[in-house]
Write an enzyme that holds these catalytic residues in place. Sequence first.
Site, PDB file in Angstrom:
ATOM      1  CB  CYS A   1    -112.841  35.469  55.913  1.00  0.00           C
ATOM      2  SG  CYS A   1    -111.354  35.238  54.937  1.00  0.00           S
TER       3      CYS A   1
ATOM      4  CB  ILE B   1    -104.994  26.324  47.987  1.00  0.00           C
ATOM      5  CG1 ILE B   1    -106.499  26.601  47.980  1.00  0.00           C
ATOM      6  CG2 ILE B   1    -104.712  24.879  48.403  1.00  0.00           C
ATOM      7  CD1 ILE B   1    -107.263  25.848  46.898  1.00  0.00           C
TER       8      ILE B   1
ATOM      9  N   PRO C   1    -101.142  33.021  59.133  1.00  0.00           N
ATOM     10  CG  PRO C   1    -102.579  33.523  57.355  1.00  0.00           C
ATOM     11  CD  PRO C   1    -102.547  33.356  58.850  1.00  0.00           C
TER      12      PRO C   1
ATOM     13  CB  SER D   1     -96.885  37.724  52.492  1.00  0.00           C
ATOM     14  OG  SER D   1     -95.486  37.445  52.502  1.00  0.00           O
ATOM     15  CG  MET D   2     -97.297  35.725  47.725  1.00  0.00           C
ATOM     16  SD  MET D   2     -98.323  36.090  46.270  1.00  0.00           S
ATOM     17  CE  MET D   2     -97.939  34.720  45.177  1.00  0.00           C
TER      18      MET D   2
ATOM     19  CG  HIS E   1    -106.412  38.007  60.161  1.00  0.00           C
ATOM     20  ND1 HIS E   1    -105.748  39.206  60.254  1.00  0.00           N
ATOM     21  CD2 HIS E   1    -107.013  38.002  58.931  1.00  0.00           C
ATOM     22  CE1 HIS E   1    -105.940  39.899  59.134  1.00  0.00           C
ATOM     23  NE2 HIS E   1    -106.694  39.189  58.318  1.00  0.00           N
TER      24      HIS E   1
ATOM     25  CB  ALA F   1     -98.197  39.498  57.837  1.00  0.00           C
ATOM     26  N   GLY F   2    -100.855  41.268  58.179  1.00  0.00           N
ATOM     27  CA  GLY F   2    -101.463  42.596  58.071  1.00  0.00           C
ATOM     28  C   GLY F   2    -100.762  43.430  57.013  1.00  0.00           C
TER      29      GLY F   2
END
Length: 408
Positions: free
Chosen positions: A82, A174, A313, A315-316, A337, A339-340
């Site tokens: 991933c 995406i 990255p 979050s959204m 990888h 925010a967690g």
Amino acid sequence: MTDTSFEFRQVEGGVPIKMWTRGVPVDEKAHEQLARAARMPFIFRHVAAMPDVHVGIGATVGSVIPTKGAVIPAAVGVDIGCGMMAARTSLMAHDLPDSLEGLRSAIEQAVPHGRSVGRGQRDHGSWGAPPPAIVEAWATLAVRFERLCDKHPRLKNTNNLTHLGTLGTGNHFIELCLDEEARVWIMLHSGSRGVGNAIGTFFIELAKQDMRKWHINLPDEDLAYFPEGTDHFDDYVEAVGWAQDFAALNRRMMMANVIAALRGRIAKPFEAELEAVNCHHNYVTRENHFGENVLVTRKGAVRAATGAMGIIPGSMGAKSFIVRGLGNPESFNSCSHGAGRVMSRTQAKKLVSLEEHLADTAGVECRKDEGVIDETPRAYKPIEAVMAAQADLVEIVHTLKQVVCVKG
């Protein structure tokens, strides 16, 4: 570089833990899980915890576990390979249409996403009949896959070809993003899909069976391992390497299809992949650290060797970052990888209202329904605090903010 950049935890009966978590919350269960991993007899030097660290299955998400003479399949997990891919285009913000709904719809049509299971129906998250480009790409992996299936026939009846170039569910996404100069980027997050899950699940169970057979007591059954020199160790390393290659190819095929979809909706000709990064964050690899050859398992962590490009990255509804590694040896050349999570999916659904989700995703063309609240921004740690905690691991090259987000 001083030792004050990380917190040092001594573990009774194990190696130390070095944690880049200053200013970010860490759940007590994550501390306990890290300590269990640190007590395994083959850990090399120390365990490194990234600022996005949180509880996972077997091993903590956001952990870097170096080993000598053994590998722990659950420390890689079931979404093998991933990771993230990002590509800058030659488009600017003003080249995008006023309404972004059509772009989101075009991406959703171009890339199978989500999951639908119905009697006799095709799962919408997979290909019914894979397009020729997907079949052609699969051919580069097929011979090695057949070799894996000859050894382990259970892996054959999996979603392999039909999942190549598909997004999946959960935190996979995406996005179209704008950087600090209003340039348009495409960014996506996915892994090895159904076939990788099958490989991970199969070998985790195999490792547990081996532990029971050899009467090896573990602090956590999910820390079952394969000792180097055994057939199962070699088989797992081969299978996990294949799944990582599938994951990287999966992201490349999705990126190609997203670019094609945008070209169908945006009249202005544009270039893509002007700056491109494709990086894993759930994987195992052989590396040299502190003068010794070791296996490094990164579960929710990105390689951040000197000059290596990575993607972190948010979050959204938050910023994301294209980063360059600073090669910090104490983190085994790694960084976070993402925010967690600070909330489990169940907690998020209970604690976050639809109104809060709408407020937190204002200005983003994305799903606004209750079905995506488990991925809502406040279920995650603040990305700014996460980046501040790892300032000695990476430098920020680009800051991205999404304007379109497609979730599985």
